[in-house]
Design a protein around this motif. Sequence first.
Motif, PDB file in Angstrom:
ATOM      1  N   GLY A 158      65.473  54.495  58.334  1.00  0.00           N
ATOM      2  CA  GLY A 158      64.968  53.687  57.226  1.00  0.00           C
ATOM      3  C   GLY A 158      66.020  53.474  56.158  1.00  0.00           C
ATOM      4  O   GLY A 158      66.175  52.361  55.620  1.00  0.00           O
ATOM      5  N   LEU A 159      66.771  54.510  55.846  1.00  0.00           N
ATOM      6  CA  LEU A 159      67.848  54.378  54.862  1.00  0.00           C
ATOM      7  C   LEU A 159      68.943  53.443  55.351  1.00  0.00           C
ATOM      8  O   LEU A 159      69.549  52.707  54.560  1.00  0.00           O
ATOM      9  N   TYR A 160      69.183  53.461  56.657  1.00  0.00           N
ATOM     10  CA  TYR A 160      70.192  52.566  57.228  1.00  0.00           C
ATOM     11  C   TYR A 160      69.767  51.110  57.074  1.00  0.00           C
ATOM     12  O   TYR A 160      70.587  50.240  56.743  1.00  0.00           O
ATOM     13  N   LEU A 161      68.480  50.824  57.294  1.00  0.00           N
ATOM     14  CA  LEU A 161      67.974  49.464  57.082  1.00  0.00           C
ATOM     15  C   LEU A 161      68.180  49.033  55.627  1.00  0.00           C
ATOM     16  O   LEU A 161      68.619  47.907  55.353  1.00  0.00           O
ATOM     17  N   LEU A 162      67.856  49.915  54.710  1.00  0.00           N
ATOM     18  CA  LEU A 162      68.012  49.593  53.294  1.00  0.00           C
ATOM     19  C   LEU A 162      69.478  49.361  52.943  1.00  0.00           C
ATOM     20  O   LEU A 162      69.813  48.432  52.189  1.00  0.00           O
ATOM     21  N   GLN A 163      70.339  50.185  53.480  1.00  0.00           N
ATOM     22  CA  GLN A 163      71.772  50.043  53.197  1.00  0.00           C
ATOM     23  C   GLN A 163      72.305  48.719  53.739  1.00  0.00           C
ATOM     24  O   GLN A 163      73.097  48.047  53.075  1.00  0.00           O
ATOM     25  N   CYS A 164      71.863  48.336  54.939  1.00  0.00           N
ATOM     26  CA  CYS A 164      72.334  47.083  55.535  1.00  0.00           C
ATOM     27  C   CYS A 164      71.901  45.872  54.725  1.00  0.00           C
ATOM     28  O   CYS A 164      72.598  44.848  54.700  1.00  0.00           O
ATOM     29  N   PRO A 214      67.041  40.731  56.789  1.00  0.00           N
ATOM     30  CA  PRO A 214      66.292  40.141  55.672  1.00  0.00           C
ATOM     31  C   PRO A 214      65.845  41.212  54.683  1.00  0.00           C
ATOM     32  O   PRO A 214      65.351  42.272  55.080  1.00  0.00           O
ATOM     33  N   LEU A 215      66.012  40.932  53.421  1.00  0.00           N
ATOM     34  CA  LEU A 215      65.757  41.926  52.388  1.00  0.00           C
ATOM     35  C   LEU A 215      64.313  42.425  52.405  1.00  0.00           C
ATOM     36  O   LEU A 215      64.056  43.630  52.321  1.00  0.00           O
ATOM     37  N   VAL A 216      63.356  41.510  52.511  1.00  0.00           N
ATOM     38  CA  VAL A 216      61.945  41.907  52.476  1.00  0.00           C
ATOM     39  C   VAL A 216      61.618  42.824  53.652  1.00  0.00           C
ATOM     40  O   VAL A 216      60.945  43.850  53.493  1.00  0.00           O
ATOM     41  N   TYR A 217      62.100  42.452  54.834  1.00  0.00           N
ATOM     42  CA  TYR A 217      61.848  43.282  56.019  1.00  0.00           C
ATOM     43  C   TYR A 217      62.468  44.665  55.858  1.00  0.00           C
ATOM     44  O   TYR A 217      61.839  45.688  56.171  1.00  0.00           O
ATOM     45  N   ALA A 218      63.703  44.706  55.376  1.00  0.00           N
ATOM     46  CA  ALA A 218      64.400  45.987  55.212  1.00  0.00           C
ATOM     47  C   ALA A 218      63.688  46.868  54.196  1.00  0.00           C
ATOM     48  O   ALA A 218      63.557  48.086  54.402  1.00  0.00           O
ATOM     49  N   VAL A 219      63.230  46.273  53.101  1.00  0.00           N
ATOM     50  CA  VAL A 219      62.578  47.055  52.049  1.00  0.00           C
ATOM     51  C   VAL A 219      61.259  47.644  52.547  1.00  0.00           C
ATOM     52  O   VAL A 219      60.976  48.835  52.349  1.00  0.00           O
ATOM     53  N   ILE A 220      60.456  46.819  53.214  1.00  0.00           N
ATOM     54  CA  ILE A 220      59.156  47.315  53.698  1.00  0.00           C
ATOM     55  C   ILE A 220      59.345  48.277  54.871  1.00  0.00           C
ATOM     56  O   ILE A 220      58.850  49.413  54.858  1.00  0.00           O
ATOM     57  N   GLY A 221      60.078  47.824  55.884  1.00  0.00           N
ATOM     58  CA  GLY A 221      60.269  48.658  57.063  1.00  0.00           C
ATOM     59  C   GLY A 221      61.049  49.929  56.768  1.00  0.00           C
ATOM     60  O   GLY A 221      60.703  51.014  57.258  1.00  0.00           O
ATOM     61  N   GLY A 222      62.095  49.799  55.965  1.00  0.00           N
ATOM     62  CA  GLY A 222      62.911  50.968  55.650  1.00  0.00           C
ATOM     63  C   GLY A 222      62.137  52.031  54.902  1.00  0.00           C
ATOM     64  O   GLY A 222      62.214  53.216  55.226  1.00  0.00           O
ATOM     65  N   ASN A 223      61.356  51.626  53.910  1.00  0.00           N
ATOM     66  CA  ASN A 223      60.604  52.608  53.132  1.00  0.00           C
ATOM     67  C   ASN A 223      59.445  53.209  53.922  1.00  0.00           C
ATOM     68  O   ASN A 223      59.103  54.379  53.722  1.00  0.00           O
ATOM     69  N   LEU A 224      58.842  52.437  54.813  1.00  0.00           N
ATOM     70  CA  LEU A 224      57.813  53.011  55.684  1.00  0.00           C
ATOM     71  C   LEU A 224      58.410  54.083  56.595  1.00  0.00           C
ATOM     72  O   LEU A 224      57.824  55.151  56.789  1.00  0.00           O
ATOM     73  N   LEU A 225      59.588  53.794  57.150  1.00  0.00           N
ATOM     74  CA  LEU A 225      60.248  54.781  58.004  1.00  0.00           C
ATOM     75  C   LEU A 225      60.627  56.045  57.227  1.00  0.00           C
ATOM     76  O   LEU A 225      60.426  57.174  57.701  1.00  0.00           O
ATOM     77  N   VAL A 226      61.151  55.855  56.034  1.00  0.00           N
ATOM     78  CA  VAL A 226      61.505  57.016  55.211  1.00  0.00           C
ATOM     79  C   VAL A 226      60.254  57.825  54.867  1.00  0.00           C
ATOM     80  O   VAL A 226      60.251  59.060  54.927  1.00  0.00           O
ATOM     81  N   GLY A 227      59.159  57.127  54.516  1.00  0.00           N
ATOM     82  CA  GLY A 227      57.929  57.818  54.170  1.00  0.00           C
ATOM     83  C   GLY A 227      57.364  58.640  55.317  1.00  0.00           C
ATOM     84  O   GLY A 227      56.987  59.804  55.140  1.00  0.00           O
ATOM     85  N   VAL A 228      57.326  58.043  56.509  1.00  0.00           N
ATOM     86  CA  VAL A 228      56.821  58.766  57.676  1.00  0.00           C
ATOM     87  C   VAL A 228      57.750  59.935  58.011  1.00  0.00           C
ATOM     88  O   VAL A 228      57.291  61.039  58.345  1.00  0.00           O
TER      89      VAL A 228
END
Length: 224
Positions: free
Chosen positions: A51-57, A131-145
């Motif tokens: 998830g952090l990798y998605l956010l960083q990208c 895409p920023l929106v996808y990274a923000v939602i998907g990345g934070n969901l992954l980090v949360g889980v």
Amino acid sequence: MPRTTDSSGSAESDGADAAPVAPPPIDVVIPHRPTEDVLGVITGTFLASLGLYLLQCAGAVTGGTAGLALLLTHALPVPFAVLFAAVNLPFFVLALWKKGWSFTVRTVICVGLISLFSLVHPRFLALGHVPLVYAVIGGNLLVGVGLLIIFRHRASLGGFNILALILQERAGLRAGYVQMAMDVAVILLSLLVLDVPRVLLSAVGGMILNVVLALNHRPERYRA
């Protein structure tokens, strides 16, 4: 005492042979085995680091010391793995003081695995534009889980996680909401290096992450 028979000829017990069997107690705590802890920590850190990798990208940030390390990558020519480990060092002392050796060692391992996986992901998953929106939602969901799994195995990702868990245990404050307040401060700091729309989306992502924690991390329900 003799047994009696009904009209069908079947024998009825006199009661001494049919003593009720007590059901197992409901409130039984079954701790995780060491192998389960190892697999849980690896799974949780892998998901969180992905998830952090998605956010960083996508050039986004999130809360916590992970978000602070991501933020510092925008200002310093230092890899995320190094920054994440360095930011967490002061919190290891707090963990040792308040949570003991077992929790601290597990947390150090988790931080080390996050740093390790952050170097592995780019080698095997070369992401271009995310895409920023996808990274923000998907990345934070992954980090949360990932954090939920890590918490369930009596560890954390250091930093704000340690403070949130301590306040939940000592003051009864929900870990997710405590973390959310501290994460907002980190995301607001990102205004120094990121544009406003990106910061606003990052703030939404931070809320998603902490709602996941607040709704699911309930020690009074899950006791193993």
